[in-house]
Design an enzyme around this catalytic site. Sequence first.
Site, PDB file in Angstrom:
ATOM      1  N   GLY A  30       0.791  -1.220   0.000  1.00 30.30           N
ATOM      2  CA  GLY A  30       0.000   0.000   0.000  1.00 30.30           C
ATOM      3  C   GLY A  30       0.820   1.265   0.000  1.00 30.30           C
ATOM      4  N   THR A  32       1.104   3.779   2.175  1.00 25.87           N
ATOM      5  CA  THR A  32       1.847   4.168   3.379  1.00 25.87           C
ATOM      6  C   THR A  32       3.106   3.321   3.518  1.00 25.87           C
ATOM      7  OG1 THR A  32      -0.291   4.677   4.391  1.00 25.87           O
ATOM      8  CG2 THR A  32       1.596   4.677   5.849  1.00 25.87           C
ATOM      9  N   ASP A  85       2.856  -2.987   8.149  1.00 29.27           N
ATOM     10  CA  ASP A  85       1.836  -3.003   7.107  1.00 29.27           C
ATOM     11  C   ASP A  85       0.885  -1.840   7.320  1.00 29.27           C
ATOM     12  OD1 ASP A  85       0.420  -3.851   4.895  1.00 29.27           O
ATOM     13  OD2 ASP A  85      -0.019  -5.866   5.671  1.00 29.27           O
ATOM     14  N   LYS A  98      -8.406  -4.788   6.267  1.00 30.46           N
ATOM     15  CA  LYS A  98      -7.330  -4.689   5.292  1.00 30.46           C
ATOM     16  C   LYS A  98      -7.773  -5.388   4.008  1.00 30.46           C
ATOM     17  CE  LYS A  98      -3.252  -5.843   6.869  1.00 30.46           C
ATOM     18  NZ  LYS A  98      -2.644  -4.877   5.903  1.00 30.46           N
ATOM     19  N   GLY A  99      -7.085  -5.074   2.923  1.00 31.32           N
ATOM     20  CA  GLY A  99      -7.413  -5.713   1.658  1.00 31.32           C
ATOM     21  C   GLY A  99      -7.801  -4.751   0.563  1.00 31.32           C
ATOM     22  N   GLU A 107      -1.147 -10.973   3.133  1.00 32.39           N
ATOM     23  CA  GLU A 107      -0.899 -10.141   4.319  1.00 32.39           C
ATOM     24  C   GLU A 107      -1.210 -10.912   5.596  1.00 32.39           C
ATOM     25  OE1 GLU A 107      -1.692  -5.654   2.520  1.00 32.39           O
ATOM     26  OE2 GLU A 107      -3.355  -6.763   3.386  1.00 32.39           O
TER      27      GLU A 107
END
Length: 232
Positions: A30, A32, A85, A98-99, A107
């Site tokens: 991602g 970030t 993460d 998440k996803g 993940e």
Amino acid sequence: MDRITEQKRQAGEYAASLITDGMIVGLGTGSTVKFFIEKLAERINREGLDIVGVTTSRQTSSLAKGWGIKLKSVDEVPAIDLTIDGADEVDANLDGIKGGGAALLFEKIVALNSKRNIWIVDQSKYHEQLGQFPLPVEVVPYGSHQLLKRFEAADMAPTFRRLPDGQRLTTDAGNYIIDLHLEVIEHPQALAYYLEQTIGVVEHGLFLNVADAVIIGGEKLVIIERENVENH
């Protein structure tokens, strides 16, 4: 750089300061995490750190290789010392969704094999209760339309995730994603159990009791440790 991007950079670069020589590090997926990987690569080059990365997606593998970070698969390492993460949503219990980057299965595998998990997010991702971000559910293609109908019957407002050209998105593992537009998730544990019992579901985006700490970028960096959180 806009405010949200600056918060992501702040959280990502701080997380890179937590990595020490000799670590096996889980590299999430991602926007970030991109800041984290770039800063980590800078430290590896400047300080000569011996770091091995374990990635959660092809996208992250490509990025990390581009920065010269040594990589191994999750099956080639004894354990992962620390995984950094992102998250699409985090609640007051440090549970998350998440996803959004379609990497939830890998993940979760990397998180499960990590001694410690830290999430890095901007302030917009932190809410008292989960559900504002659509919940991704990774499903096998065979029978996926029947699953969609089942979720529709349960009032979960499901949609197949699609590419800009209208084709269904396919994950790195060759599966589809159905996003559930729930708005509020009152009972995350019960929903997770329901999805885990549903044939054809490979994995869901509820990450419960996974994060040991969350780093939130903002005017002032905020770090919330799980042991300091009272479960509601």
